[in-house]
Design a protein around this motif. Structure first.
Motif, PDB file in Angstrom:
ATOM      1  N   VAL A 202       6.120  -1.545   0.105  1.00 53.57           N
ATOM      2  CA  VAL A 202       5.121  -1.362  -0.945  1.00 53.57           C
ATOM      3  C   VAL A 202       3.760  -1.005  -0.342  1.00 53.57           C
ATOM      4  N   ILE A 203       3.209   0.121  -0.792  1.00 52.28           N
ATOM      5  CA  ILE A 203       1.899   0.608  -0.350  1.00 52.28           C
ATOM      6  C   ILE A 203       0.914   0.463  -1.522  1.00 52.28           C
ATOM      7  N   PRO A 204      -0.308  -0.017  -1.285  1.00 48.98           N
ATOM      8  CA  PRO A 204      -1.280  -0.113  -2.382  1.00 48.98           C
ATOM      9  C   PRO A 204      -1.561   1.261  -2.990  1.00 48.98           C
ATOM     10  N   ARG A 205      -1.813   1.285  -4.290  1.00 47.47           N
ATOM     11  CA  ARG A 205      -2.033   2.565  -4.977  1.00 47.47           C
ATOM     12  C   ARG A 205      -3.238   3.324  -4.421  1.00 47.47           C
ATOM     13  N   TYR A 206      -4.250   2.594  -3.932  1.00 52.74           N
ATOM     14  CA  TYR A 206      -5.435   3.283  -3.424  1.00 52.74           C
ATOM     15  C   TYR A 206      -5.190   3.975  -2.080  1.00 52.74           C
ATOM     16  N   LEU A 207      -3.991   3.800  -1.517  1.00 54.86           N
ATOM     17  CA  LEU A 207      -3.642   4.491  -0.277  1.00 54.86           C
ATOM     18  C   LEU A 207      -2.532   5.510  -0.499  1.00 54.86           C
ATOM     19  N   VAL A 208      -2.363   5.946  -1.736  1.00 46.43           N
ATOM     20  CA  VAL A 208      -1.318   6.906  -2.069  1.00 46.43           C
ATOM     21  C   VAL A 208      -1.898   8.041  -2.895  1.00 46.43           C
ATOM     22  N   GLN A 209      -1.653   9.270  -2.459  1.00 42.37           N
ATOM     23  CA  GLN A 209      -2.083  10.438  -3.223  1.00 42.37           C
ATOM     24  C   GLN A 209      -1.233  11.636  -2.826  1.00 42.37           C
TER      25      GLN A 209
END
Length: 234
Positions: A202-209
């Motif tokens: 699981v990766i935090p949403r603020y580190l995914v784009q």
């Protein structure tokens, strides 16, 4: 042997030269290469590409092996798995070594961290039945309450969930598009990523784009600069 495979095709249509275009001052692919180096777990960092320009940039930023990809694996319709399989097979022939674990890392993942890569490796190797481990992130809004546009109006995808409270609905996740660990056999057998034998990291949403369009690119750079600035102030 534990290897990273970074697919980096040269024929990006929507963003020209996307994989080596400067992102916050450095070629986009360099962030994935740096994370792979910092993980200090890979015997080789392979870049699979059909582009001499990408190959040169990749070597300059830490790639230790370049696999020349054939035209049949360089079109708009070829998926990731055939490219990784080809890289494994070519690498073993070139090096004379046998691969055990392979991590496919996307070239368009500037938020990727070495810690996440190591977490994926540990999950894959510690779960007896695991064949893959890959990055996921949560949806920001309950997908059970999604709506669709119909004509000039809207209607719910799942009418029975529209009145449910968010906390009563299962949290859902999607592929974060950063990395995919797998055993060599799982890659060669095309065992399938989205199955019970895959461990989620699981990766935090603020580190995914995702970076597929010019709008994505602008958003990702803004996010990245804000993230770096925030870390510098800590």
């Amino acid at each position: 042997m534990i290897v990273a495979v970074i697919p980096a095709r040269g024929g990006s249509k929507r963003i020209k030269n996307k994989n080596i275009r400067p992102f916050a001052g450095k070629p986009l692919i360099s962030y994935s290469l740096t994370a792979a180096q910092q993980a200090a777990i890979f015997d080789d960092i392979i870049v699979s590409t059909d582009s001499d320009d990408i190959a040169e940039v990749a070597r300059d930023h830490g790639a230790t092996c370049i696999i020349k990809r054939s035209p049949t694996l360089s079109d708009d319709y070829t998926g990731t798995t055939p490219v990784v399989r080809d890289a494994i097979e070519q690498y073993e022939k070139l090096s004379g070594s046998k691969v055990t674990y392979v991590c496919c890392i996307y070239a368009t993942a500037p938020f990727l961290s070495s810690d996440a890569l190591l977490a994926g490796y540990h999950q894959l190797t510690q779960a007896p039945a695991a064949k893959f481990a890959f990055s996921v992130t949560s949806y920001a809004f309950p997908i059970q309450r999604a709506i669709k546009i119909v004509g000039e109006g809207v209607e719910p995808v799942s009418p029975e969930n529209m009145g449910a409270r968010s906390q009563d609905l299962d949290e859902c996740y999607h592929d974060a598009g950063q990395f995919y660990w797998g055993t060599k056999r799982a890659w060669l057998d095309q065992a399938g990523m989205f199955k019970a034998h895959s461990c989620p990291v699981v990766i935090p949403r603020y580190l995914v784009q995702d970076i597929d369009t010019h709008e994505d690119w602008i958003r990702a750079e803004l996010m990245y600069r804000a993230y770096i600035k925030d870390n510098e102030n800590d």
